[in-house]
Write an enzyme that holds these catalytic residues in place. Sequence first.
Site, mmCIF file in Angstrom:
data_model
loop_
_atom_site.group_PDB
_atom_site.id
_atom_site.type_symbol
_atom_site.label_atom_id
_atom_site.label_comp_id
_atom_site.label_asym_id
_atom_site.label_seq_id
_atom_site.Cartn_x
_atom_site.Cartn_y
_atom_site.Cartn_z
ATOM 1 N N LEU A 1 -19.964 -0.778 -44.926
ATOM 2 C CA LEU A 1 -20.583 -1.536 -43.829
ATOM 3 C C LEU A 1 -22.092 -1.764 -43.985
ATOM 4 O O LEU A 1 -22.860 -1.606 -43.032
ATOM 5 C CB LEU A 1 -20.307 -0.843 -42.476
ATOM 6 C CG LEU A 1 -18.834 -0.696 -42.097
ATOM 7 C CD1 LEU A 1 -18.353 0.715 -42.366
ATOM 8 C CD2 LEU A 1 -18.613 -1.021 -40.639
ATOM 9 N N CYS B 1 -11.988 -1.540 -40.469
ATOM 10 C CA CYS B 1 -12.453 -1.106 -41.790
ATOM 11 C C CYS B 1 -11.806 0.248 -42.084
ATOM 12 O O CYS B 1 -11.886 1.165 -41.272
ATOM 13 C CB CYS B 1 -13.976 -0.995 -41.824
ATOM 14 S SG CYS B 1 -14.545 -0.429 -43.448
ATOM 15 N N LYS C 1 -9.993 -7.973 -35.086
ATOM 16 C CA LYS C 1 -9.394 -7.856 -36.422
ATOM 17 C C LYS C 1 -8.723 -6.489 -36.563
ATOM 18 O O LYS C 1 -9.363 -5.453 -36.379
ATOM 19 C CB LYS C 1 -10.451 -8.068 -37.511
ATOM 20 C CG LYS C 1 -9.842 -8.150 -38.908
ATOM 21 C CD LYS C 1 -10.845 -8.676 -39.913
ATOM 22 C CE LYS C 1 -10.252 -8.805 -41.293
ATOM 23 N NZ LYS C 1 -11.237 -9.343 -42.253
ATOM 24 N N GLY D 1 -5.521 -12.075 -45.551
ATOM 25 C CA GLY D 1 -5.031 -11.091 -46.504
ATOM 26 C C GLY D 1 -4.338 -11.745 -47.672
ATOM 27 O O GLY D 1 -3.176 -12.125 -47.585
ATOM 28 N N SER E 1 -10.995 -12.704 -50.626
ATOM 29 C CA SER E 1 -11.117 -12.359 -52.053
ATOM 30 C C SER E 1 -10.981 -13.569 -52.971
ATOM 31 O O SER E 1 -11.651 -13.632 -54.016
ATOM 32 C CB SER E 1 -10.058 -11.326 -52.439
ATOM 33 O OG SER E 1 -10.262 -10.149 -51.719
HETATM 34 O O1 RRO Z 1 -18.079 -2.876 -45.678
HETATM 35 C C1 RRO Z 1 -16.949 -2.452 -46.028
HETATM 36 O O2 RRO Z 1 -16.816 -1.484 -46.809
HETATM 37 C C2 RRO Z 1 -15.709 -3.035 -45.505
HETATM 38 C C3 RRO Z 1 -15.523 -3.479 -44.224
HETATM 39 BR BR1 RRO Z 1 -16.909 -3.553 -42.982
HETATM 40 C C4 RRO Z 1 -14.243 -3.908 -43.794
HETATM 41 O O3 RRO Z 1 -13.997 -4.305 -42.646
HETATM 42 N N1 RRO Z 1 -13.231 -3.861 -44.689
HETATM 43 C C5 RRO Z 1 -13.409 -3.437 -45.954
HETATM 44 O O4 RRO Z 1 -12.449 -3.410 -46.734
HETATM 45 N N2 RRO Z 1 -14.660 -3.037 -46.367
#
Ligand code: RRO
Length: 295
Positions: free
Chosen positions: A76, A127, A161, A239, A262
């Site tokens: 994050l 996350c 989400k 996804g 991605s």
């Molecule tokens: O920043 C991240 O590591 C991250 C976030 Br905020 C998220 O919502 N989903 C993810 O796979 N990585």
Amino acid sequence: MCTLLPGPVEIGGVRLKNHLLLAAGILGSTGASLARILRSGAGGVVTKSIGPRPMEGHPGPCLVVVDGGVVNAMGLPNPSADFINELTAVRGEPVVVSVFGGAPEEFASVAEWFRDVAAGFELNLSCPHAEGYGASLGSDPDLVEECTRAVRSLGVPTWVKLTPNVTDIATIGAAAERGGADAIVAINTVKAMRISTSLRRPVLGNRFGGLSGSAIFPIAVRCVYDLYEACSIPIIGCGGVSSADNVLEMMMAGASAVEIGSAVLADIGIFGRIAGELYASDGADAREIVGCAHG
Ligand code: RRO
């Protein structure tokens, strides 16, 4: 493959230029990159998740490329309130600001900073590798409901989400709906890790991460399908989407719009390419397609 009628759509209270959005976390940290993705044919964009205080993220390595996808543990990273400066470049555009916090009040205070500039909010309750944030709250239906209600009270369209890392995603979707969500976004990344056999250690600095990319597409389709059976608000599929056919499949499962993440890393022009295949003046009304696989 069928095609859809082109033109703007309103999904979950947000007016989009088409059904295709940039997913949170990919090229969403600067106004310049968000503007570039919008120019390339996206119908809307979601920013990198912004939280109550600046964060540097997890120690590296933060990304590992695997068969069919990527495992990340970014942690994050975000500039917090200063992110407002990036949004000047995309003022008036369909920009959804992704927000996170450790409690309902934190979600609301972060969202408040962006109240006048965001077309909508996407609450990151998903996350998979952030202690005290994301899926730590998003696995608890009561907390999902409270966080949603706290942000929705600001009067801005609010999307939630969801994490796929729960036994029953439909229960969590229903909680978001009770909290007043305008739409549900499914899914965030799937819990994952890799181990280096030569180092005999986890590859990622954080050890654990989240898998995205085409490998998770069937998981996302199943989650969207389950949510469509349980919820009445629009679902935004996310996804592993990387083709126009994937977009249609997500819609048939129940998605009213689709986020792409991605796949943008491999092809920055993916929005224009998919839109070119997906839309035609003699195409179907999307409402005939959304959820048509149920029955
Ligand atoms: O920043 C991240 O590591 C991250 C976030 Br905020 C998220 O919502 N989903 C993810 O796979 N990585």
